[in-house]
Scaffold this motif. Sequence first.
Motif, PDB file in Angstrom:
ATOM      1  N   GLN A 378       0.807  -1.211   0.000  1.00  0.00           N
ATOM      2  CA  GLN A 378       0.000   0.000   0.000  1.00  0.00           C
ATOM      3  C   GLN A 378       0.849   1.273   0.000  1.00  0.00           C
ATOM      4  OE1 GLN A 378      -2.861   0.326   3.202  1.00  0.00           O
ATOM      5  NE2 GLN A 378      -3.782   2.183   2.371  1.00  0.00           N
ATOM      6  N   ASP A 410      -8.998   1.164  -4.534  1.00  0.00           N
ATOM      7  CA  ASP A 410      -8.494   0.915  -3.175  1.00  0.00           C
ATOM      8  C   ASP A 410      -7.455  -0.201  -3.113  1.00  0.00           C
ATOM      9  OD1 ASP A 410      -9.988  -1.433  -3.391  1.00  0.00           O
ATOM     10  OD2 ASP A 410     -11.559  -0.778  -2.025  1.00  0.00           O
ATOM     11  N   ILE A 413      -7.971  -3.222  -0.702  1.00  0.00           N
ATOM     12  CA  ILE A 413      -7.836  -2.964   0.730  1.00  0.00           C
ATOM     13  C   ILE A 413      -9.074  -2.183   1.145  1.00  0.00           C
ATOM     14  CG2 ILE A 413      -6.468  -1.789   2.498  1.00  0.00           C
ATOM     15  CD1 ILE A 413      -4.036  -2.147   0.702  1.00  0.00           C
ATOM     16  N   ASN A 414      -9.634  -2.459   2.282  1.00  0.00           N
ATOM     17  CA  ASN A 414     -10.837  -1.773   2.734  1.00  0.00           C
ATOM     18  C   ASN A 414     -10.659  -0.261   2.617  1.00  0.00           C
ATOM     19  OD1 ASN A 414     -12.847  -0.560   4.594  1.00  0.00           O
ATOM     20  ND2 ASN A 414     -13.278  -2.705   5.073  1.00  0.00           N
ATOM     21  N   SER A 416     -11.576   2.093   4.309  1.00  0.00           N
ATOM     22  CA  SER A 416     -11.259   2.764   5.576  1.00  0.00           C
ATOM     23  C   SER A 416      -9.748   2.823   5.807  1.00  0.00           C
ATOM     24  CB  SER A 416     -11.941   2.046   6.743  1.00  0.00           C
ATOM     25  OG  SER A 416     -11.484   0.710   6.865  1.00  0.00           O
ATOM     26  N   SER A 417      -8.988   1.950   5.119  1.00  0.00           N
ATOM     27  CA  SER A 417      -7.527   1.979   5.246  1.00  0.00           C
ATOM     28  C   SER A 417      -6.920   3.194   4.552  1.00  0.00           C
ATOM     29  CB  SER A 417      -6.913   0.703   4.651  1.00  0.00           C
ATOM     30  OG  SER A 417      -7.367  -0.452   5.332  1.00  0.00           O
ATOM     31  N   TRP A 418      -7.726   3.868   3.741  1.00  0.00           N
ATOM     32  CA  TRP A 418      -7.245   5.044   3.022  1.00  0.00           C
ATOM     33  C   TRP A 418      -7.688   6.352   3.674  1.00  0.00           C
ATOM     34  CZ3 TRP A 418      -3.749   4.563  -0.844  1.00  0.00           C
ATOM     35  CH2 TRP A 418      -3.599   3.306  -1.438  1.00  0.00           C
TER      36      TRP A 418
END
Length: 710
Positions: A378, A410, A413-414, A416-418
């Motif tokens: 990421q 994304d 990746i969820n 919310s991880s961003w």
Amino acid sequence: MYSLNNLSAPNSSHNKLSTDYLPSESTTSLSHAPFLGNSQQQNAFYGGTYATKEGQPRTYLPAPRRAAARGRPFYKRPWFWILVVIVIAGAAALIIYLAVIRPKHNDGAKNSSPANNDTAAALAVHMGGDGSTVTMEDGSTFTYANKFGGYWVSNPRDPFDNSARPNSWTPPLNQSWTWGKDRVNGVNIGGLFVLEPFISPALFQDNPGTADEWTLSVALAAKGKLQETLENHYDTFITEQDIAEIAGAGLNWIRVPIPFWAIETWDNVGTEKGQTVAEPFLARVCWKYILRLLGWARKYGLRVLLDLHTIPGSQNGYNHSGKLGSLNWLHGVMGLANAERSLDYIRTLTEFFSQPEYQSLVPAFGILNEPFARTIDQNTLSSFYLEAYKMVRNITGIGEGKGPYISYHDGFINPSSWVGFLEGADRIVMDTHPYFAFTGKANRDPVNVTATGSTDPSQMGGVWPKTACDSFSPLLDKGRKGFGVTVAGEFSNGFNDCGLFVVGVNSSTHYGPDCDYWQDPANWSDATKAGILNFALASMDALGDWFFWTWKIGKSTAGVVASPLWSYQLGLASGWMPADPRTAEGACGKFGATGDAFDGAFQPWQTGGVGAGTIVPGALAAVPTWPPALKDLPEGAADAAVPRYTSTASAVTLPPMEVATATVTASVGSGWADAADSGPAVTAIAGCAYPNAWNGVGAQVPASGCQPAA
């Protein structure tokens, strides 16, 4: 599109156009517009067509009657007053067109003709609503069906006319789109420009041994049929009538995946086993068809999210990246070189679609589809995203109306991880693709039973509608609250992985036996269709802003659509997709799903307002500098030694749309929005022994000669 967030774990012209009265039939000129009378009906004239309010019958004035007696003053005769009304209405029509519709595209395309030609252009406009006749390029016709107040506009003098509207609740293209208020109800045009086995199965069945566009291109080229076959596909798989049907279905956006080979291919991307490797894709041919598709979208008022779906080296190793196999983008020995090359293609597309002719039509640009962040990392991906952001905004400028929104996937990746990523950046979107089909589970729970959470036993769907609500709602709402504009760029009715080639050619499904049942909707009961419909409605409600994957699935060599859960078109015709997407609103509540929904209010900077472009220092500091470190290099290899390209080539400019110069008086653009952006593009360094850029993981780093001059 074939991986999933872990769901099992937690500009515009502001001319106000009427929304009450919409065109009801085609007109070839204002002078031939039908005159609708009857003062009891609240009729109104709008842009060259007369129409009644929705649901009210149309009436036409009867022919004027003869005067009852000679000598009666002419001004007391009915024909005189009818003539007066017609003249006034015609004048009003011309004024409305010139004052309201003509300043159509906030994208500012200029009419270079003299003022008297504006009148001629107005008289040449064609438009129509439900029941109107559309004549296509080949002269064939169809009847436009749109029960939602949408209307098409075709302006032969100005192919960039943005007056069209897909439905009454969506702003026409020449008015602003408001994120959080206006909702994306969209569909992907998958498989048209980036071929996929499950979308066009017959092409792959007819060429055994092919599994992606790379191998299909090699096989077709060996037969001498590459261009013939693919041009036929580009020309026929999606037609203007498809785009009209999308607008008629109550949808308002399309997402258009395109390949990098619309720009160019390289005939030398390194060597493998002593052989020079050339990219086999059909270069640049699809570009004119991309522009044709965008012209159709404009005609019917559909906004476009353009998505760069493939990239040199493959960003995920999936078949829809161009080549099935290894991931060589920001990963492995050739990862950095491929990323450098991809920045050039993002630049070329940004320059084209930031032109004033396209800004209203293409409000969002997905710079890279589905990079697999678990392999890339990421942090490494975020470094690229920042580098691309700086390049794009240097071209477009900062603030609303200056180039498209930049859409980031994304990376599986969820979202919310961003949260916090590039906080303060100007107009960025997080794109997520939630699928149940690719969780690696069998997903055999039935849909032809009462829906979980429903108090109405006649509501079908089993566990699936509520599962969609419970999984998708928090996914999207947390993204909107913590990141900003967040959309589901892909989702489908595929709650299992059944369907011909859905998981790839010669790959096994996780569903197990009886997948054949899901490949032939002729076998489906009414309860099954009702359950799938509820699953679709729940998914739409939970996602809020969405693009279904995909509009059309082509037939197999057996003559059937063998992946029916993935076809919006087939579901619409067969009853398992909603006839009106607005019926999805509130669906999750019917299945007992609750949640803390996003309130629709984005911060000004997130939509190009105050503060846009001022990235929080801490957010910048959290992103690794460019170029980032790469994973999976040979033991002992240093990042500084990996091969790169040199910036000594000329940038590629895409050609503008071909038009009939004798007819078109509007600017068509040059293909390059920012004249100040005159820097070079990358090319291979002479003498560097590059390994195969599409199969470089595990290759040795060249000893020398592969670094650009300082």
